[in-house]
Design a protein around this motif. Structure first.
Motif, PDB file in Angstrom:
ATOM      1  N   GLY A  75      33.223  35.064  43.880  1.00 38.99           N
ATOM      2  CA  GLY A  75      34.674  35.152  44.090  1.00 38.99           C
ATOM      3  C   GLY A  75      35.298  35.818  42.878  1.00 38.99           C
ATOM      4  O   GLY A  75      35.071  35.391  41.739  1.00 38.99           O
ATOM      5  N   LEU A  76      36.111  36.836  43.111  1.00 34.13           N
ATOM      6  CA  LEU A  76      36.611  37.642  41.991  1.00 34.13           C
ATOM      7  C   LEU A  76      37.436  36.845  40.991  1.00 34.13           C
ATOM      8  O   LEU A  76      37.205  36.966  39.788  1.00 34.13           O
ATOM      9  CB  LEU A  76      37.389  38.840  42.542  1.00 34.13           C
ATOM     10  N   PRO A  77      38.389  36.004  41.401  1.00 39.72           N
ATOM     11  CA  PRO A  77      39.197  35.310  40.375  1.00 39.72           C
ATOM     12  C   PRO A  77      38.338  34.427  39.470  1.00 39.72           C
ATOM     13  O   PRO A  77      38.505  34.433  38.250  1.00 39.72           O
ATOM     14  CB  PRO A  77      40.175  34.463  41.204  1.00 39.72           C
ATOM     15  N   ARG A  78      37.411  33.695  40.085  1.00 45.27           N
ATOM     16  CA  ARG A  78      36.556  32.801  39.294  1.00 45.27           C
ATOM     17  C   ARG A  78      35.656  33.596  38.345  1.00 45.27           C
ATOM     18  O   ARG A  78      35.499  33.243  37.177  1.00 45.27           O
ATOM     19  CB  ARG A  78      35.688  31.944  40.205  1.00 45.27           C
TER      20      ARG A  78
ATOM     21  N   PRO B  86      29.888  46.442  45.668  1.00 40.48           N
ATOM     22  CA  PRO B  86      28.495  46.912  45.714  1.00 40.48           C
ATOM     23  C   PRO B  86      28.313  48.241  46.457  1.00 40.48           C
ATOM     24  O   PRO B  86      27.248  48.828  46.407  1.00 40.48           O
ATOM     25  CB  PRO B  86      27.756  45.770  46.438  1.00 40.48           C
TER      26      PRO B  86
ATOM     27  N   SER C  60      43.760  40.198  46.378  1.00 42.76           N
ATOM     28  CA  SER C  60      42.915  39.018  46.522  1.00 42.76           C
ATOM     29  C   SER C  60      42.539  38.501  45.142  1.00 42.76           C
ATOM     30  O   SER C  60      42.545  37.299  44.890  1.00 42.76           O
ATOM     31  CB  SER C  60      41.646  39.374  47.299  1.00 42.76           C
ATOM     32  N   THR C  61      42.208  39.428  44.252  1.00 37.99           N
ATOM     33  CA  THR C  61      41.861  39.070  42.878  1.00 37.99           C
ATOM     34  C   THR C  61      43.005  38.313  42.211  1.00 37.99           C
ATOM     35  O   THR C  61      42.780  37.389  41.442  1.00 37.99           O
ATOM     36  CB  THR C  61      41.551  40.354  42.080  1.00 37.99           C
TER      37      THR C  61
ATOM     38  N   ALA D 114      36.411  39.433  55.561  1.00 37.73           N
ATOM     39  CA  ALA D 114      35.918  38.243  54.854  1.00 37.73           C
ATOM     40  C   ALA D 114      37.061  37.411  54.304  1.00 37.73           C
ATOM     41  O   ALA D 114      37.006  36.182  54.308  1.00 37.73           O
ATOM     42  CB  ALA D 114      34.975  38.643  53.727  1.00 37.73           C
ATOM     43  N   THR D 115      38.104  38.029  53.807  1.00 36.91           N
ATOM     44  CA  THR D 115      39.218  37.235  53.293  1.00 36.91           C
ATOM     45  C   THR D 115      40.396  37.195  54.262  1.00 36.91           C
ATOM     46  O   THR D 115      41.069  36.183  54.373  1.00 36.91           O
ATOM     47  CB  THR D 115      39.721  37.757  51.922  1.00 36.91           C
TER      48      THR D 115
ATOM     49  N   LEU E 117      40.626  26.323  43.636  1.00 36.16           N
ATOM     50  CA  LEU E 117      39.669  27.180  42.926  1.00 36.16           C
ATOM     51  C   LEU E 117      39.297  26.540  41.597  1.00 36.16           C
ATOM     52  O   LEU E 117      40.176  26.083  40.856  1.00 36.16           O
ATOM     53  CB  LEU E 117      40.264  28.575  42.708  1.00 36.16           C
ATOM     54  N   ALA E 118      38.015  26.524  41.300  1.00 37.35           N
ATOM     55  CA  ALA E 118      37.530  25.877  40.089  1.00 37.35           C
ATOM     56  C   ALA E 118      36.725  26.864  39.255  1.00 37.35           C
ATOM     57  O   ALA E 118      36.168  27.832  39.787  1.00 37.35           O
ATOM     58  CB  ALA E 118      36.660  24.667  40.453  1.00 37.35           C
TER      59      ALA E 118
ATOM     60  N   SER F   5      34.835  47.521  48.407  1.00 38.84           N
ATOM     61  CA  SER F   5      33.614  46.713  48.334  1.00 38.84           C
ATOM     62  C   SER F   5      32.822  47.130  47.104  1.00 38.84           C
ATOM     63  O   SER F   5      32.205  48.189  47.080  1.00 38.84           O
ATOM     64  CB  SER F   5      32.791  46.944  49.607  1.00 38.84           C
TER      65      SER F   5
END
Lengths: 293, 293, 293, 293
Positions: free
Chosen positions: C251-254, C193, C48-49, C141-142, C274-275, C191
């Protein structure tokens, strides 16, 4: 499924308190009177709007008697008698019957999540102690239990459980009830923002606190729909939609109390921990009310 | 944030009834005695496990007095005094203090969803009437309100609100509390299946009804963890995990009552609408109990 | 359930793009190199990352080859090969195996909610086309599907499905897996956390993008826990907790792209829609990063 | 908010595959033809029903062209062009426009939860590349993003975003749209079980796969409502309610494919991992279909 003594707009009075924290019975009677003379098709004291769970047994009894006396048979009276224990529910239901209530409304209040069997036994025990009809009330947001359509079907097999009040806010529940319990099932809408959809789905009536503030608009929606004047019904609905959403979001006792004051009618005090609307909330309510007249 | 008189395993007795529907005080005392002699670090009557909301005022008072008398100072006593109205909460909190309670536990019971300001005012009013500490209890599943970490932070600014019991079942709430309220925040775990994670997160103690059935395993988990014996703590947790899940899923009063009977100890009757476990459920519980010894 | 070639901190690189919108393979390799030299126990591209679902087939292939070449056998490589259709999943899984991947990770991506049987058939078909192990990845979630513990149990009966990555954020899922699939079940935490709770629950490793920013703290948590230094593990966790929450929320990539830039390392561009983080978000991240060193 | 070329029943064809796993274009055209001759007011290929996300670019293009050619201008055509990346969405939207589509439908597909700003930029970029209108599609269950009414309001400020398809299944969203975006807002219902409520709320049309199986009943509901024949509309709705619920619960492609076969029409094969209904499910569907004629 006979013995359905209600239809149309069933109005819920708030329970006003005096500054000493006691129920203000005189003010309560005058609020009931307003609802009757403004055209409500039924009166329902001791609902969520009437802060039933915050009241002592004595207060519940005097409010029951005051309502029946004030209404004086002009319209039917639906008394809320819900209680956490079965024993107390029976007690209050019998009191209401003896005092002259047309029917009682019962939500399966829950602290510990009840099983379906526990809920059926609860209603069954109460029903056997009564000869007036019972409206079973489904409202997970306040009662903590979400009764499935399958469970409601079981409840309707109990002879004097003849009516359902659906307040989940999901119109598809009503579709399901009608489709699977038969066209004659007597269901009532308890979710204000669903007023239009519920009529379209076939609801017999609308249980609402809104007639404390906008009785004409409430009746206009119901009457237009009954007369097949679809466009008028839709217009009446959209005109009151913001108010319906507001009173639900802020909590009915708080919102109605504030709205009465804005209309120059005393709404009394609230019982703590419930607190009056903030100034900002009241201003917002005032602006919304202005669009309803 | 001083004055934290609890730690470790805080045990919750059930409230047993006799066949006439009355509280069986004698049996209650013997159940409390079992919890004390089996090593519990604290006793908490009138919790959810003790069916607080199903009791009359008189019953609450006699159970409070019976607990404090039976415990006799051997361990601290945490009395549940939650009520829908602020006035009644103050009343019961003062009663508990006068009767000798070490502290009181308060969940903001909700019929109408309370605002944060209403909840703060509720705790504040109660706190001002007391000199013993208060444990604020967050349990949306039974209380109907989910207090955010931000709200809990506000509550902890009230001088004698010194403890938090977190029962959302989300360990990340505990992480957040510790991270944002400081390492010294005294939070207790009220979610049985989180027993291990909560200790790892830094909980001071574990509020649980499980010691009615498996006190050794409960204490072994806590003690192993305290002594840094991580592998033993993990083993003790996994050995009791199924039981912890079962009692939560079935409801603590029902599950504990049945478990006591399976262990040859009377658990008395339940108050309707709560009903005993079915035969199938009881067989399932019996099989799970067998894995705990 | 043998053949589990991963443990510890499994690091997820982002996929950087150049200003023309193409994958920047040179930059990607340097980001992978950082993760390896900073001590990661495994590298997982195309997660996902790594914005797997936003890439073309050709991009996926070149990123797979680039990772395996750059890592050069120093640590094992776990390649994400998830795809909506079974046919494409098989294709990418076979590509990864041929390119030298240690294992592949598969999430049952869902547009139409898949039945359990459809999911089992999906994994089974892919598994039969491979000889390297598969990590089944649960992330509602994804991915849009929440695989129940019972379904995961079914998947683990497929010979080369040997690992589970749990990312629901609910530690009780991990408890259940360990209790009901056996002590030897190889589950990994996805996850962030839950990093501490998952280790306490018995997770073999932690799949995380955090080593792009705070590798020392990530390893310190895992190593302290492995060595039985409980207090240090807890401290390491709480020190990185805010960062772990932040990167998940944004969001991990951002979040990783912005964090790299804040550390003076190029993170490349993101692929629209994605921004990049806003200036305010970046300032917030900067403040949190400062508490991690 | 002009340029709204759709109204009434907008029918969604499935995408049939042959036994080799390829799109069966001939069969697809015949299914489109059935929808047109059975009275649909519009045709919408490449929706969720048409398994858009499971198709290659080439397949999408040939299905777009096949639809427009087959419909031949008899009714307007709404082509689904949603894609995870903005670049690919622009590409497919331009292709559809060039091929002769009346409008395109775009759902903000999400793997990483998009911010409101990212979603607005996504639509804005696509809109600027087109001169035909766009229908913005809100369906959290399949798309993973729930666009708030406030966000939809922002999207409608983009000149050629002129229509909204609401598929949350919550009729109150439609009430809100109409109340706050103005009576003239062109919203379409995408939730089959809300067909009646949505018309009551003022929806312009109904986006549905049901006309593949029960076109007469679908049109009867819409036409009766338009003509003010309320009782007939209600009856038509309740007659098809079970079917509408069934096809949503089982997934539209699977349910429609099975229903076609039950009606003696080939529905082709499904693309894995999607699998045909089980025998039991098919028998259930058959029983429900029998109540619709």
């Amino acid at each position: 499924m006979t013995n359905v003594p209600f239809h149309g707009v069933i109005a819920y009075p708030i329970t006003p308190f005096d500054t000493a924290g006691k129920v203000d019975l005189g003010l309560f009677k005058s609020l009931v009177e307003r609802l009757v003379v403004n055209g409500s098709h039924g009166i329902a004291p001791l609902g969520s709007t009437g802060v039933l769970p915050y009241l002592t047994d004595e207060e519940k009894e005097s409010l029951t008697e005051a309502t029946i006396q004030q209404v004086g048979g002009r319209v039917p009276v639906l008394v809320g008698v819900s209680n956490l224990t079965t024993e107390r529910t029976v007690y209050h239901a019998k009191f209401a019957e003896k005092a002259g209530a047309t029917a009682v409304m019962i939500i399966p209040m829950s602290y510990w999540r009840l099983t379906d069997d526990e809920i059926v036994a609860h209603y069954d025990t109460v029903a056997q102690s009564l000869s007036i009809p019972i409206m079973a009330y489904n409202n997970p947001a306040t009662g903590g239990v979400d009764m499935s359509p399958a469970l409601l079907k079981r409840l309707l097999r109990i002879p004097n459980v003849t009516m359902i009040k659906e307040s989940t806010g999901d119109v598809q529940r009503m579709h399901y009830l009608r489709r699977h319990l038969g066209e004659e099932v007597a269901f009532f809408n308890g979710s204000n923002p669903l007023a239009l959809s519920a009529l379209a789905a076939g609801a017999r009536g609308w249980c609402t606190a809104a007639p404390n503030l906008i009785p004409k608009l409430n009746l206009q929606l119901f009457d237009s729909f009954q007369q097949g004047q679809w466009t008028q019904a839709q217009q009446a609905f959209y005109q009151q939609f913001d108010l319906l959403q507001f009173i639900v979001q802020k909590g009915l006792p708080r919102a109605i109390q504030a709205g009465l004051e804005l209309q120059g009618v005393s709404g009394g005090e609230l019982r703590a921990p419930l607190a009056k609307l903030t100034i900002e909330e009241k201003a917002q309510l005032n602006a919304i009310l202005a669009t309803c007249f």
